[in-house]
Scaffold this motif. Structure first.
Motif, PDB file in Angstrom:
ATOM      1  N   LYS A  34       0.841  -1.193   0.000  1.00 38.05           N
ATOM      2  CA  LYS A  34       0.000   0.000   0.000  1.00 38.05           C
ATOM      3  C   LYS A  34       0.873   1.238   0.000  1.00 38.05           C
ATOM      4  CE  LYS A  34      -0.880   1.144   4.858  1.00 38.05           C
ATOM      5  NZ  LYS A  34      -1.919   1.437   5.827  1.00 38.05           N
ATOM      6  N   VAL A  35       0.267   2.341  -0.382  1.00 38.91           N
ATOM      7  CA  VAL A  35       0.914   3.650  -0.316  1.00 38.91           C
ATOM      8  C   VAL A  35      -0.036   4.596   0.403  1.00 38.91           C
ATOM      9  CG1 VAL A  35       2.335   3.352  -2.393  1.00 38.91           C
ATOM     10  CG2 VAL A  35       0.041   4.309  -2.603  1.00 38.91           C
ATOM     11  N   GLU A  36       0.551   5.549   1.124  1.00 39.48           N
ATOM     12  CA  GLU A  36      -0.268   6.562   1.779  1.00 39.48           C
ATOM     13  C   GLU A  36       0.548   7.842   1.920  1.00 39.48           C
ATOM     14  OE1 GLU A  36       0.261   5.548   6.524  1.00 39.48           O
ATOM     15  OE2 GLU A  36      -1.408   4.625   5.465  1.00 39.48           O
ATOM     16  N   CYS A  43       5.273  10.374  -0.265  1.00 39.56           N
ATOM     17  CA  CYS A  43       4.455   9.165  -0.270  1.00 39.56           C
ATOM     18  C   CYS A  43       5.168   8.068   0.515  1.00 39.56           C
ATOM     19  CB  CYS A  43       4.231   8.726  -1.719  1.00 39.56           C
ATOM     20  SG  CYS A  43       3.189   7.268  -1.893  1.00 39.56           S
ATOM     21  N   SER A  44       4.470   7.467   1.453  1.00 37.06           N
ATOM     22  CA  SER A  44       4.994   6.318   2.192  1.00 37.06           C
ATOM     23  C   SER A  44       4.589   5.053   1.455  1.00 37.06           C
ATOM     24  CB  SER A  44       4.430   6.281   3.613  1.00 37.06           C
ATOM     25  OG  SER A  44       4.820   7.420   4.339  1.00 37.06           O
ATOM     26  N   ALA A  45       5.580   4.225   1.129  1.00 28.82           N
ATOM     27  CA  ALA A  45       5.330   2.979   0.402  1.00 28.82           C
ATOM     28  C   ALA A  45       5.638   1.802   1.322  1.00 28.82           C
ATOM     29  CB  ALA A  45       6.195   2.918  -0.851  1.00 28.82           C
ATOM     30  N   PHE A  46       4.650   0.949   1.518  1.00 27.00           N
ATOM     31  CA  PHE A  46       4.786  -0.236   2.363  1.00 27.00           C
ATOM     32  C   PHE A  46       5.046  -1.448   1.463  1.00 27.00           C
ATOM     33  CE2 PHE A  46       2.346   2.806   4.700  1.00 27.00           C
ATOM     34  CZ  PHE A  46       2.668   2.620   6.032  1.00 27.00           C
ATOM     35  N   PHE A  47       6.209  -2.077   1.651  1.00 25.34           N
ATOM     36  CA  PHE A  47       6.595  -3.239   0.863  1.00 25.34           C
ATOM     37  C   PHE A  47       6.615  -4.474   1.747  1.00 25.34           C
ATOM     38  CE2 PHE A  47       8.301   0.104  -1.788  1.00 25.34           C
ATOM     39  CZ  PHE A  47       8.248  -0.402  -3.080  1.00 25.34           C
ATOM     40  N   LEU A  93       9.090  -0.104   5.223  1.00 23.42           N
ATOM     41  CA  LEU A  93       8.454   1.166   4.868  1.00 23.42           C
ATOM     42  C   LEU A  93       9.515   2.080   4.277  1.00 23.42           C
ATOM     43  CD1 LEU A  93       6.176   3.318   4.980  1.00 23.42           C
ATOM     44  CD2 LEU A  93       6.880   3.756   7.336  1.00 23.42           C
ATOM     45  N   PHE A  94       9.231   2.637   3.096  1.00 26.51           N
ATOM     46  CA  PHE A  94      10.159   3.554   2.444  1.00 26.51           C
ATOM     47  C   PHE A  94       9.423   4.829   2.072  1.00 26.51           C
ATOM     48  CE2 PHE A  94      11.660  -0.743   1.448  1.00 26.51           C
ATOM     49  CZ  PHE A  94      12.930  -0.681   2.012  1.00 26.51           C
ATOM     50  N   GLU A  95      10.107   5.953   2.249  1.00 22.68           N
ATOM     51  CA  GLU A  95       9.550   7.257   1.886  1.00 22.68           C
ATOM     52  C   GLU A  95       9.969   7.605   0.462  1.00 22.68           C
ATOM     53  OE1 GLU A  95       7.446   9.224   3.718  1.00 22.68           O
ATOM     54  OE2 GLU A  95       7.420   7.548   5.121  1.00 22.68           O
TER      55      GLU A  95
END
Length: 141
Positions: A34-36, A43-47, A93-95
């Motif tokens: 997901k991204v939020e 954007c925070s990207a959850f991998f 989590l990556f920004e």
């Protein structure tokens, strides 16, 4: 004679199917879950990293190209996802700075700058890698 052929073929398939099935389930899956929007305007990207190989990875670095809604590369982003333990799913989590999540159409894995098993040498992980996205942005190689 033909009946012996089919018996032999049936036996061979019975021996090969478990091998093929196990080969399909092993590997390393990278999922953009997901991204939020982040507090910093990016954007925070959850991998999720699903390591179904026989190796833990001490090194796993990806170079990603972030594409905007026009399909133009907005930026390159290097992320370090190590360590990736064997037989585990790991959340990272990556920004992605200075771009809103809704402005990202695609994330391209353009290079694996490191893929190093624990106590091993660098290897080419592209053949064992599967990418998947549950977010609106595609994750491709």
């Amino acid at each position: 004679m033909l009946s012996n052929f089919f018996k032999g073929l049936s036996l061979a398939l019975g021996l090969l199917l478990p091998i093929v099935a196990s080969a399909q389930t092993s590997g390393l899956t990278v999922e953009l879950n997901k991204v939020e929007a982040s507090d910093t305007g990016g954007c925070s990207a959850f991998f999720l990293f699903r390591n179904e190989t026989d190796n833990s990875f001490d090194g796993f670095e990806m170079s990603l190209a972030i594409l905007d809604t026009q399909g133009v590369i907005d930026r390159l982003l290097s992320i370090d996802a190590a360590p990736l333990p064997v037989s585990r799913t790991t959340l990272k989590l990556f920004e992605i700075p200075e771009i809103a999540c809704e402005d990202i159409s695609e994330i391209l894995l353009h290079d694996l700058t490191s893929c190093r098993p624990q106590n091993g040498d660098e290897m080419d992980c592209f053949p064992i890698l599967t990418l998947h996205s549950r977010a609106a942005a595609a994750l491709v190689k």
